[in-house]
Design a protein around this motif. Sequence first.
Motif, PDB file in Angstrom:
ATOM      1  N   GLY B 248      80.450  64.822   3.564  1.00  0.00           N
ATOM      2  CA  GLY B 248      80.655  64.529   2.258  1.00  0.00           C
ATOM      3  C   GLY B 248      80.436  62.962   2.183  1.00  0.00           C
ATOM      4  N   GLU B 249      80.861  62.515   1.101  1.00  0.00           N
ATOM      5  CA  GLU B 249      80.784  61.051   0.550  1.00  0.00           C
ATOM      6  C   GLU B 249      81.601  60.182   1.827  1.00  0.00           C
ATOM      7  OE1 GLU B 249      82.889  58.530  -0.731  1.00  0.00           O
ATOM      8  OE2 GLU B 249      81.259  57.380  -0.585  1.00  0.00           O
ATOM      9  N   PRO B 250      80.980  59.307   2.395  1.00  0.00           N
ATOM     10  CA  PRO B 250      81.141  58.562   3.540  1.00  0.00           C
ATOM     11  C   PRO B 250      82.692  58.119   3.778  1.00  0.00           C
ATOM     12  CG  PRO B 250      79.162  57.963   3.292  1.00  0.00           C
ATOM     13  CD  PRO B 250      79.570  58.714   2.226  1.00  0.00           C
ATOM     14  N   ARG B 251      83.056  57.292   2.486  1.00  0.00           N
ATOM     15  CA  ARG B 251      84.670  56.987   2.449  1.00  0.00           C
ATOM     16  C   ARG B 251      85.466  57.944   2.304  1.00  0.00           C
ATOM     17  NH1 ARG B 251      83.777  51.299   0.796  1.00  0.00           N
ATOM     18  NH2 ARG B 251      82.029  51.376  -0.126  1.00  0.00           N
ATOM     19  N   GLU B 252      85.344  59.122   1.851  1.00  0.00           N
ATOM     20  CA  GLU B 252      86.147  60.238   1.505  1.00  0.00           C
ATOM     21  C   GLU B 252      86.318  60.833   2.980  1.00  0.00           C
ATOM     22  OE1 GLU B 252      86.834  64.474   0.773  1.00  0.00           O
ATOM     23  OE2 GLU B 252      84.809  63.793   0.826  1.00  0.00           O
TER      24      GLU B 252
END
Lengths: 429, 269
Positions: B248-252
């Motif tokens: 998924g989206e890296p930060r998340e």
Amino acid sequence: MEKFEAIVVGAGPAGSAAAYALAKAGIRTLLVERGKVPGQKAMFGGRIYAYPLHKLLPGFEKDCPIERYVTRENMSFLAEDTALNLQFDAPKLSSGAAASFTAYRGKFDAWLAKKAEDAGAMLITGIRVDALHREGGRVVGVRTGTDVVKADVVVAADGALAQLARGAGLRGDPEPKEFSVGVKETVELPPKVLDERFNLEETEGAAYVFAGYASNWLRGGGFLYTNKTTLSMGLVVSSEDLAVTRTEIGTLMDRFRRHKAIARLTKGGKVLEWSAHLVPELGLRMMPRPYADGLLVAGDAAGFLLNTGYTFRGVDLAIASGMAAAEAIRGAHAAGRYDASALAAYETLLREYQVTTDLETFRGAPFYMKNPRLFSVYPKLLNEIAERVYTIDGTGQRRLADIALEEVRAGKVSAVKMLLDLIGGAKAM
Amino acid sequence: MAAKGPRSIVCIKQVPKAQELQVDPVTNTLKRVGVPSEINPPDRNALEMALQVKDRAGGEVLVVTMGPPVFTSSLEEALAMGCDRAFLLTDRILGGSDTVPTAHALSETIHKIGGYDLIFCGEETTDASTGHVGPGIAGHIDCAQITYCSELEYLGDRVRGKRTVEDGYEWWECPTPCVVTVNFLSNRPRPPSLTGKIRVKRGGLITTWSCADVGIDPGKVGIRNSPTIVAKVDTVQLPDRKAKVFRGEPREAVARLIEAMVADGVLPG
């Protein structure tokens, strides 16, 4: 201690061409290459203009690892989801003095180095020359660690970083503004697919250049060359721009690869390898003088690369400079002297071989190519004009000139700047 | 050639590259043909030790190998490192020899060369790991041996060597000629030099001998005269590791990864 008449550092096109010509002239030559095999440490776009090979090795086509002869030149201005192309098809360019061909450096460099070896040069691989060896301020050999091998003259054909030339004081410390970074993917397509998709006969090839979106509007652009069964595609982007904008060139490659115009060409392809290389980008300005006492500098190490935005020359200039270096050394050998004044003929020979003359013709090009508008504003502008010109939706068709003027005014460039850029381009190119 | 210092003979072997070992699925033994090969790594330490003796005490270093003609590339590398001359013992009847006939054949070769003061071997090979051949040569030549040697001092008529044992070191002194087997990683082998590579290119440094040239009895070598054979090489099958991929989206994805690591007690909560 081992001694040769000439030591050539680097078995790339410049080094091998020099070593071949020297060996053929009976000069005891050592050709030293840091890679395990010549070509292992080399890569380019790329395409080779063959004219110097016709001179150096007549009949070279018989066994030279040629991929495809380029018969199509294409210049593409990319915007985010559109592309405006200028294409020139000329099957006759596949033969004759002006022929150029695509190649793999891994194969080409190995082939050319073997020619030098067969001509009598001693080829040693797997050794990286650290520095020049001097006695009394004059270059008399090369040093690897504590090991010294002597020669009357050294040809530094050691590539874009030009370590030996810098060590000799001919160039300063490397700076980002001197270079672009080139990255490439070699993508395999089934041979029939390649021929059909690009509409090429079996030995014909195409060379594509992409400006604008390709480099995310940074100075530089994309390229694509057709080999027999693969495509060489990638980007060349200014190191300075990458640093200032903190951009990873791998990220740019992802975007470039996914642009519809590119994705369509590489569809179904399998990536065989990735490679990267520094590209010297300042031409003549990089080095004031390509020779010193006991030393000549050739190829990328001398900055002999010509980027006009629509043509890109490196290997041919490297080969021609290697030939010029060999001829200069033969003259010095005959005179029995190898100091700078005895080697000064190199500069004259570089002109005769059209290396520095062409670089001088386009002296303004490197500076002109640093104009950021070339890579951002103008490609976008051209695409916007084209889109409006070709949009017929019943709301009234406008004249080309009116559309163009409107777009120019709507854009953020003054007409004066644009005019100056046009004039500057005309002068530089 | 009158050598002031000692004549060292280094026995080396060319082995499949350690990183690229492959087991032949048919014969169940190590693939040797068509795979990248290298000088047995401990043999490089042996070469380095011999070359260091030459650096300090003068003399010459000769390198010997027993094997097929492709072993020439290892001899060339050893010569380029600084060895003076090389000998290749190659003969089809040597095929399949285990460590007993190998030690015999090498000893005969060393005897034919003659005039030696020191014999060096690597402590063992990476493809067989027996460590037999060095001691075997010492037995044949009937001289002292220092095995697993990490440091050596050449004192003319004798040597002093530091020997690695399980819980420390031993210091040994013995008269020359003697055999020294060298500890893996006990020194930094010098790379081939440009001068060395040039010498090799000029040629004339490698002597090739057959068993007949050396006077080796065929009845003492080869697979039929080997007390042991490699019957099979087993590779251990590693169990699958439990893995979880956070996409998924890296930060998340990183936030979820940290949550999971805290829940598992890997990170403090």
